[in-house]
Structure formats: structure tokens, C-alpha cells
Enzyme design. Sequence first.
Site, PDB file in Angstrom:
ATOM      1  CE  LYS A  13      -2.141  -0.992   3.914  1.00  0.00           C
ATOM      2  NZ  LYS A  13      -1.474  -2.236   4.312  1.00  0.00           N
ATOM      3  NE  ARG A 122       7.417  -2.549   5.992  1.00  0.00           N
ATOM      4  CZ  ARG A 122       6.095  -2.376   6.111  1.00  0.00           C
ATOM      5  NH1 ARG A 122       5.356  -2.083   5.054  1.00  0.00           N
ATOM      6  NH2 ARG A 122       5.519  -2.529   7.272  1.00  0.00           N
TER       7      ARG A 122
HETATM    8  P1  AMP Z   1       1.237   0.904   9.093  1.00  0.00           P
HETATM    9  O1  AMP Z   1       2.420   1.772   8.816  1.00  0.00           O
HETATM   10  O2  AMP Z   1       0.034   1.258   8.267  1.00  0.00           O
HETATM   11  O3  AMP Z   1       1.566  -0.566   9.051  1.00  0.00           O
HETATM   12  O4  AMP Z   1       0.796   1.215  10.600  1.00  0.00           O
HETATM   13  C1  AMP Z   1       1.680   0.996  11.676  1.00  0.00           C
HETATM   14  C2  AMP Z   1       0.907   0.890  12.974  1.00  0.00           C
HETATM   15  O5  AMP Z   1       0.214   2.118  13.249  1.00  0.00           O
HETATM   16  C3  AMP Z   1      -0.174  -0.167  13.014  1.00  0.00           C
HETATM   17  O6  AMP Z   1       0.317  -1.474  13.290  1.00  0.00           O
HETATM   18  C4  AMP Z   1      -1.058   0.353  14.156  1.00  0.00           C
HETATM   19  O7  AMP Z   1      -0.456   0.143  15.404  1.00  0.00           O
HETATM   20  C5  AMP Z   1      -1.031   1.854  13.874  1.00  0.00           C
HETATM   21  N1  AMP Z   1      -2.106   2.248  12.942  1.00  0.00           N
HETATM   22  C6  AMP Z   1      -1.960   2.755  11.686  1.00  0.00           C
HETATM   23  N2  AMP Z   1      -3.144   2.992  11.121  1.00  0.00           N
HETATM   24  C7  AMP Z   1      -4.074   2.624  12.040  1.00  0.00           C
HETATM   25  C8  AMP Z   1      -5.490   2.599  12.040  1.00  0.00           C
HETATM   26  N3  AMP Z   1      -6.199   3.015  10.974  1.00  0.00           N
HETATM   27  N4  AMP Z   1      -6.127   2.156  13.167  1.00  0.00           N
HETATM   28  C9  AMP Z   1      -5.431   1.740  14.239  1.00  0.00           C
HETATM   29  N5  AMP Z   1      -4.094   1.718  14.294  1.00  0.00           N
HETATM   30  C10 AMP Z   1      -3.412   2.146  13.207  1.00  0.00           C
END
Ligand code: AMP
Length: 211
Positions: A13, A122
Amino acid sequence: MKLIFLGPPGAGKGTIADLAAPALGLPHISTGDLFRAAVKDETPLGLKVKGILASGGLVPDELTIALVEERLAAPDARSGWILDGFPRTIPQAEALERLAPADKAVNFEVADEVVIGRLSTRRVCRACGKIYNVRNMRPKQEGVCDACGGEVYTRDDDKESSIKTRLENYRKQTAPLIDWYGSRGKLLTIGGEGGAEAVFAAFRAALGLNK
Ligand code: AMP
């Protein structure tokens, strides 16, 4: 255009949003990047969510929705955006529907084995969030971001125990959004297992951007 990117962690993404956002002239809004910036800057929000991020858990909906609401109010988000990593729960999707309904939800389909392989190799720039992979998308100079010169590191939650939690959370809490958007006629599904250029081409085709 208002786009949501759905898919498990490691589906690509962020990588595709990095390519699509400049091509479409839209801001790339990653809730993960916003939370990581808050943790790095040790803001009150950052102190609250630091442990949750490291363990691979989800930040409570209230905090996440408030963060997105604030970000979507910024001038650059007025006419559209790519939301990467939000919504991740049905209540978040309902909140977004009230705030600014998305035009399309793009679902990147990737098998678990591929996701696990990608996440464990990554790397990310600590300063600008640019994504690398030690297998096939290395920075030119090891440990240094090509885009901004920042430090390229392994996210705390890209370690094995957190990867498992994140995949479980994805299955339980986020995957139901695929049908949720499908039933509203907004879902586009594309295969996410190829390289970045191939997946980006599939994304453009799905959105009819090649015409
Ligand atoms: P990502 O970089 O999208 O993998 O997000 C990293 C971390 O941020 C996730 O594992 C969650 O702990 C938190 N996070 C990001 N987006 C959300 C969301 N929409 N709802 C809840 N936690 C989120």
C-alpha cells in the site's frame, strides 16, 4: 479523487501510494507514518501509542479517527487524497463516510507467505517514510535514504512477533472492510504480488488511468 488503500501489512500500500500520489497530484496520507512521527517527536499522542505500535496492536478508534479528521482538514487534502492504512476497522470506515466518503477502496491482494517475506526484509526511512526492501529495493547507499538522506532502519513492528499480531488483527478487524466497500460498489481488487512497477500498472488499469 478520494482513494483508500486496503490490504494486509506488507501488501504494498505504501509503496504504490508513493508512486500514485505524485502521479495523481494527491497527498499520500499514511496513518502509520503519522503515528510514527508522533512517537519520534514524543508528542502526547506519540507517548500514548508508542507501545501499541511496537507490539503490532491497533490504536483505539477514537484516537485514530481524531488524527485523520485533523489531517483531512488541511488545505492539501481538500480535493482528494490517498489514505494508506485507514480505515482499519468498521467504526473507522463509518466515521470516514461521515467525514469525507471515499470514491474507491483499492484492495491489494497478497498471500500471507509473501507478506511475511516482505515485512521481514522491509526497511523504512526514519525521516521521510520512504520504503525499501533489502532483497530488491535497496537504497543506493546502505542505511541512507535516496530521497532525503535520512536513516534507513527496520521498523520495530517488522519483527517476527509483531508481524504475527498484525496479520491476526488484519484478518479479524480490517479484512471485513473488503465486503463493506464491496457492498457499497466502491471496491477495486488488484493482485499485489508482483514488483512495484507491475502492481502500479495494474492499479492504473483498474482506475482507468491509462486511457
Ligand atoms: P502501518 O504503517 O500502516 O503498518 O501502521 C503501523 C501501525 O500504526 C499499526 O500497526 C497500528 O499500530 C497503527 N495504525 C496505523 N493505522 C491505524 C489505524 N487506521 N487504526 C489503528 N491503528 C493504526
